[in-house]
Design an enzyme around this catalytic site. Structure first.
Site, PDB file in Angstrom:
ATOM      1  N   ASP A   1       0.854  -1.176   0.000  1.00  0.00           N
ATOM      2  CA  ASP A   1       0.000   0.000   0.000  1.00  0.00           C
ATOM      3  C   ASP A   1       0.907   1.248   0.000  1.00  0.00           C
ATOM      4  OD1 ASP A   1      -3.123   0.674   0.572  1.00  0.00           O
ATOM      5  OD2 ASP A   1      -1.885   2.062   1.729  1.00  0.00           O
ATOM      6  N   TRP A   2       0.648   2.233   0.874  1.00  0.00           N
ATOM      7  CA  TRP A   2       1.493   3.421   0.915  1.00  0.00           C
ATOM      8  C   TRP A   2       2.942   3.098   1.294  1.00  0.00           C
ATOM      9  CZ3 TRP A   2       1.996   8.355  -0.444  1.00  0.00           C
ATOM     10  CH2 TRP A   2       0.881   9.006  -0.961  1.00  0.00           C
TER      11      TRP A   2
ATOM     12  N   HIS B   1      -6.502  -7.186   0.311  1.00  0.00           N
ATOM     13  CA  HIS B   1      -5.570  -6.054   0.236  1.00  0.00           C
ATOM     14  C   HIS B   1      -4.495  -6.142   1.315  1.00  0.00           C
ATOM     15  CE1 HIS B   1      -4.104  -2.091  -0.761  1.00  0.00           C
ATOM     16  NE2 HIS B   1      -4.286  -1.679   0.488  1.00  0.00           N
TER      17      HIS B   1
ATOM     18  N   ASP C   1      -7.234  -8.487  -4.339  1.00  0.00           N
ATOM     19  CA  ASP C   1      -7.208  -7.055  -4.014  1.00  0.00           C
ATOM     20  C   ASP C   1      -7.707  -6.251  -5.204  1.00  0.00           C
ATOM     21  OD1 ASP C   1      -6.800  -4.565  -2.953  1.00  0.00           O
ATOM     22  OD2 ASP C   1      -4.651  -4.543  -3.356  1.00  0.00           O
TER      23      ASP C   1
ATOM     24  N   TRP D   1     -13.044   4.080  -2.294  1.00  0.00           N
ATOM     25  CA  TRP D   1     -12.384   4.227  -0.998  1.00  0.00           C
ATOM     26  C   TRP D   1     -12.031   5.694  -0.745  1.00  0.00           C
ATOM     27  CZ3 TRP D   1     -11.130   3.992   3.698  1.00  0.00           C
ATOM     28  CH2 TRP D   1      -9.898   4.462   4.176  1.00  0.00           C
TER      29      TRP D   1
END
Length: 293
Positions: free
Chosen positions: A118-119, A272, A245, A159
């Protein structure tokens, strides 16, 4: 700038997370982190994303340390036990890169295996390009390095909209809904622990707005520069994406097409947050990748 810090008692009795945090200054803010394994061992940098914290890596750390490696899992500014600026304007993509870069410099980490999800990937891949000498290899997991020129998934846009409009950001439930396996109530509470109330969630609220979705985004040019470095290859690169995901689906293919020699593996039965669904399996993949390169 008002700085919030989550009270320590919020982190009491976390399930399967016995490690005591350490802290380091990253330019006037304190970043908390877990540092386990031999100090001189090759470090595995475990970077979390939105809206999680290093608690996400509790299933991976024992396997990594058991392999004789050093597991280093920081809490990004605004998350976990790290300081949390109360104003959303304090959070930018560039500052997140600077904060983690200052963290690497403060610990003088070298020979790093990056694991970014993710980030954690959006930040980690930037640093792997901008401070390349610190990194030995890269594992990208359910992440990407957007420049605003790529298609944006409908799942991400939904999201993004929810993150701005929901009156309460239920972090634990958001993570649980993004997993394939059931998540126990005490684990959901562990993800909620850093956020006593909405004031503490400025970083979590802001992150979705920082993803470059247009070519003129403030971070787009720096990300394109990072792509120029990464696409030259030279370091072992592995994509470890899940099969479930909707947000990052297909990003692994684009990464392998762009980065010479990149390999890929798919983690089945995971969403995810694949560290939550298949953490032990994922850690074994990372260990095998390190040993094979």
């Amino acid at each position: 700038m008002e700085i919030l810090r989550t009270p320590d008692e919020r982190f009491a009795d976390l399930p399967a997370f016995p490690w005591a945090p350490e802290r380091v200054d990253v330019g006037g803010l304190e970043m908390a982190y877990i540092d386990e394994g031999p100090a001189g061992a090759p470090p595995v940098l475990l970077l979390h994303g939105e809206p999680s914290w290093s608690f996400l890596y509790r299933k991976m750390i024992p396997t990594i340390v058991g392999a004789g490696l050093r597991a280093v899992a920081p809490d990004l500014i605004g998350f976990g036990r790290s300081d949390k600026p109360a104003e959303r304007a304090a959070y930018t993509y560039a500052r997140h890169v600077e904060w983690v870069g200052a963290f690497l410099a403060a610990l003088d980490l070298r020979g790093i295996t990056l694991f970014g999800q993710d980030w954690g990937g959006l930040i980690g891949l930037r640093l792997a390009a901008e401070d390349a000498d610190r990194f030995a290899r890269i594992v990208a997991s359910n992440t990407f390095l957007p420049t605003g020129r790529e298609p944006v998934s409908e799942a991400f846009l939904r999201w993004r909209k929810h993150s701005q409009e929901a009156p309460v950001l239920n972090v634990g439930k958001i993570i649980a809904r993004s997993c394939v396996s059931p998540v126990a109530p005490e684990v959901i509470a562990g993800y909620e622990a850093p956020f006593p109330d909405e004031r503490y969630k400025a970083g979590a609220r802001q992150f979705p707005l920082l993803v470059p979705i247009a070519p003129d985004d403030p971070a787009a040019e720096a990300n394109r520069a990072a792509w120029a470095v990464l696409s030259r290859g030279g370091k072992p690169f592995l994509t470890a994406f899940s099969d479930g995901d909707p947000i990052t689906r297909g990003g692994d293919v684009l990464l392998r097409m762009a980065i010479p020699g990149a390999r890929g593996v798919t983690v089945t039965g995971a969403g995810h947050f694949l560290q939550e669904d298949k953490g032990e399996e994922l850690a074994a993949i990372v260990v095998d990748f390190i040993r094979s390169t």
